[in-house]
Design an enzyme around this catalytic site. Structure first.
Site, PDB file in Angstrom:
ATOM      1  N   ASN A 208      -6.555   0.925  -2.262  1.00 20.29           N
ATOM      2  CA  ASN A 208      -7.183   1.783  -1.247  1.00 20.29           C
ATOM      3  C   ASN A 208      -6.432   3.103  -1.076  1.00 20.29           C
ATOM      4  O   ASN A 208      -6.052   3.498   0.021  1.00 20.29           O
ATOM      5  CB  ASN A 208      -7.342   1.046   0.096  1.00 20.29           C
ATOM      6  CG  ASN A 208      -6.055   0.479   0.638  1.00 20.29           C
ATOM      7  OD1 ASN A 208      -5.154   0.108  -0.105  1.00 20.29           O
ATOM      8  ND2 ASN A 208      -5.953   0.405   1.958  1.00 20.29           N
TER       9      ASN A 208
ATOM     10  N   ASP B 130       2.582  -6.733   2.599  1.00 21.09           N
ATOM     11  CA  ASP B 130       1.452  -5.888   2.988  1.00 21.09           C
ATOM     12  C   ASP B 130       1.964  -4.564   3.564  1.00 21.09           C
ATOM     13  O   ASP B 130       1.399  -4.031   4.521  1.00 21.09           O
ATOM     14  CB  ASP B 130       0.539  -6.610   3.994  1.00 21.09           C
ATOM     15  CG  ASP B 130      -0.796  -5.908   4.173  1.00 21.09           C
ATOM     16  OD1 ASP B 130      -1.167  -5.090   3.321  1.00 21.09           O
ATOM     17  OD2 ASP B 130      -1.469  -6.190   5.176  1.00 21.09           O
TER      18      ASP B 130
ATOM     19  N   HIS C 193       0.882  -1.176   0.000  1.00 25.77           N
ATOM     20  CA  HIS C 193       0.000   0.000   0.000  1.00 25.77           C
ATOM     21  C   HIS C 193       0.917   1.222   0.000  1.00 25.77           C
ATOM     22  O   HIS C 193       1.523   1.519   1.029  1.00 25.77           O
ATOM     23  CB  HIS C 193      -0.885   0.020   1.251  1.00 25.77           C
ATOM     24  CG  HIS C 193      -1.731  -1.207   1.414  1.00 25.77           C
ATOM     25  ND1 HIS C 193      -3.045  -1.260   1.009  1.00 25.77           N
ATOM     26  CD2 HIS C 193      -1.449  -2.427   1.931  1.00 25.77           C
ATOM     27  CE1 HIS C 193      -3.543  -2.461   1.283  1.00 25.77           C
ATOM     28  NE2 HIS C 193      -2.587  -3.196   1.840  1.00 25.77           N
TER      29      HIS C 193
HETATM   30  O1  DOR Z   1      -3.260  -3.627   8.138  1.00 28.57           O
HETATM   31  C1  DOR Z   1      -3.660  -3.292   7.046  1.00 28.57           C
HETATM   32  N1  DOR Z   1      -3.518  -2.043   6.598  1.00 28.57           N
HETATM   33  N2  DOR Z   1      -4.280  -4.198   6.270  1.00 28.57           N
HETATM   34  C2  DOR Z   1      -4.889  -3.851   5.124  1.00 28.57           C
HETATM   35  O2  DOR Z   1      -5.411  -4.701   4.456  1.00 28.57           O
HETATM   36  C3  DOR Z   1      -4.951  -2.438   4.698  1.00 28.57           C
HETATM   37  C4  DOR Z   1      -3.784  -1.741   5.226  1.00 28.57           C
HETATM   38  C5  DOR Z   1      -3.778  -0.264   5.017  1.00 28.57           C
HETATM   39  O3  DOR Z   1      -4.005   0.152   3.887  1.00 28.57           O
HETATM   40  O4  DOR Z   1      -3.437   0.479   5.935  1.00 28.57           O
END
Ligand code: DOR
Length: 444
Positions: free
Chosen positions: A101, A308, A69
């Site tokens: 996102n 992630d 992200h």
């Molecule tokens: O811990 C997380 N943070 N899991 C996710 O799936 C989204 C992510 C975020 O975008 O901060």
């Protein structure tokens, strides 16, 4: 943009596609690996722009991180494509697949094109972007390109990206054939548990609210729909022993799964040490879950590793739970974390390279990546498997400026990272003139 050139890496311990290590040389020209041999004299009439003496270092395929992200556009106070790609280069990550996102959400071709344009201008490594599913954007999901696949948040997300409920999910699973990647947590269960634990400000509660059952319920549903439509499914950041055992019993050939270093190496005891910095979705689990996930990875039930990477500022993380955001950065530490496991006997270096590069290229059908062999793209990382160094906050390049692994003493740190034949990182220094390319994905 830096011009393509030729490069000769000498005397490296080269990880070959068959998993063996061979001491030798690698010749690169115009971004491609052209020769791998125990000794290469300069190619005919080709004055090498550069030779790197890699004596004592190990050459691995560059890491492809398939879940990050990077926050641009819209959330650049946490990270942006430039800072994130600098962190990638330092961590040996030569390609990444980024999640939708951001703000605006990546749910249309226009938003996808915007990200690709931004990345072409500022990314030091190669890039690909998922298209995000909403309950309404089926046409976009069918046509978007280039993209590794459709990302569905089944839970732990607010706003239009949350696609809960079997009917809405079924509409996506039953249309088209491109890969669907799911964040599998059951939103209804999370909401019910949130009420049960309302009032608690202990971040450790996070793992009880979004518990193993919430993950298992969603993974079961995704598997059911994937089986019904024989739809290519990838389960993102598998976190529980229960899900791993479910997949061990019955994993269709068209399903893949990934695990993060956090879910392998951290567990709920981390809340005592680092508080809300340990808060992520899906949450950290028990030491027993760690063990079962490890075994599933070693046995091939879990296919590969993703970080992630989900940065939030220290200020945001300093709020009081549950007002704290979930997520941890990861691209700078994932390779040394995993290589340290290999050096300490938990797995082999070849397995780490497979989980962090070859298996990802295979699953997402990214051509010419994931191996050190003639004809492959020259995305490479030279690592030092002999010395240990701690993770230090002041050395981190991610904009958020912290890591859940601070203080961990690791080996396998990248010394040189090469993207498309160009040295992008060397001995602590970045070449910020290097630009990666948009990844391509072969059709399903
Ligand atoms: O811990 C997380 N943070 N899991 C996710 O799936 C989204 C992510 C975020 O975008 O901060």
């Amino acid at each position: 943009m830096a011009t393509p050139s030729s490069l000769l890496i000498r005397h490296a311990r080269i990880l070959l596609p068959n998993g063996e290590l061979m001491t030798g040389d690698v010749q690169i020209r115009d971004g491609d690996i052209v020769q791998v041999a125990s000794e290469i004299s300069s190619l005919d009439g080709d004055a090498n722009d550069r030779e790197i003496d890699a004596n004592g270092l190990t050459l691995l395929p560059g890491v492809i991180d398939p879940q990050v992200h990077f926050r641009e556009p819209g959330l650049e106070h946490k990270e942006d494509l430039f800072t994130a790609s600098c962190a990638c280069a330092k961590g040996g990550v030569t390609s990444f697949l980024e999640m939708p996102n951001t703000r605006p959400l990546t749910t249309t071709q226009a938003a996808l094109d915007d990200k690709l344009r931004r990345a072409s201008e500022k990314c030091l490594v190669n890039y690909g972007f998922f298209i995000g599913a909403t309950a309404e954007n089926l046409p976009d999901l069918l046509d978007a390109h280039p993209t590794p696949g459709i990302k569905i948040f089944m839970g732990s997300m607010h706003g239009p990206l949350l696609v809960g409920g079997e009917e809405k999910l079924e509409a996506i699973f039953s249309n088209g054939n491109r890969l669907i990647a799911v964040h599998a947590e059951d939103q209804a269960r999370i909401e019910q548990r949130r009420q049960e634990f309302a009032g608690s400000i202990d971040p450790a509660i996070h793992s009880q609210i979004q518990d193993n059952e919430a993950a298992l319920l969603a993974t079961k549903l995704a598997l059911k729909l994937s089986q019904k439509y024989q739809r290519r499914l990838h389960i993102l950041h598998l976190s529980t022993g229960e899900e791993a055992e479910l997949l061990r019993q019955d994993k269709p050939s068209w399903v893949t799964a990934e695990v993060t270093p956090q879910h392998l190496l951290l567990n709920t005891s981390a809340y005592q040490q680092i508080g809300t910095l340990a808060q992520m979705n899906p949450p950290l689990r028990s030491p027993q879950d760690n063990q079962i996930l490890w075994q599933a990875l070693l046995d091939g039930v879990i296919d590969f590793i993703a970080t992630d990477h989900a940065p939030h500022t220290l200020e945001e993380k300093a709020k009081v739970y549950p007002n704290t955001p979930s997520g941890m950065p990861g691209v700078e530490t994932s390779l040394p974390l995993m290589l340290t496991q290999a050096v300490e006997g938990k797995c082999t270096v070849a397995q780490v390279a497979n989980w962090m590069s070859a298996a990802v290229a295979k699953a997402y059908k990214i051509p010419n990546k994931g191996a050190i062999a003639a004809g492959y793209d020259a995305d490479l990382v030279l690592v030092d498997l002999e010395n240990y160094r701690p993770v230090l906050r002041e050395e981190l390049l991610t904009k958020c400026g912290w890591s859940p692994f601070e203080g961990w003493n690791l080996t396998g740190w990248p010394i040189v990272t090469i993207v498309g034949g160009q040295v992008v990182y060397e001995q602590g220094k970045l070449n910020t003139n290097v630009r990666g390319k948009a990844l391509t994905f072969d059709p399903d």
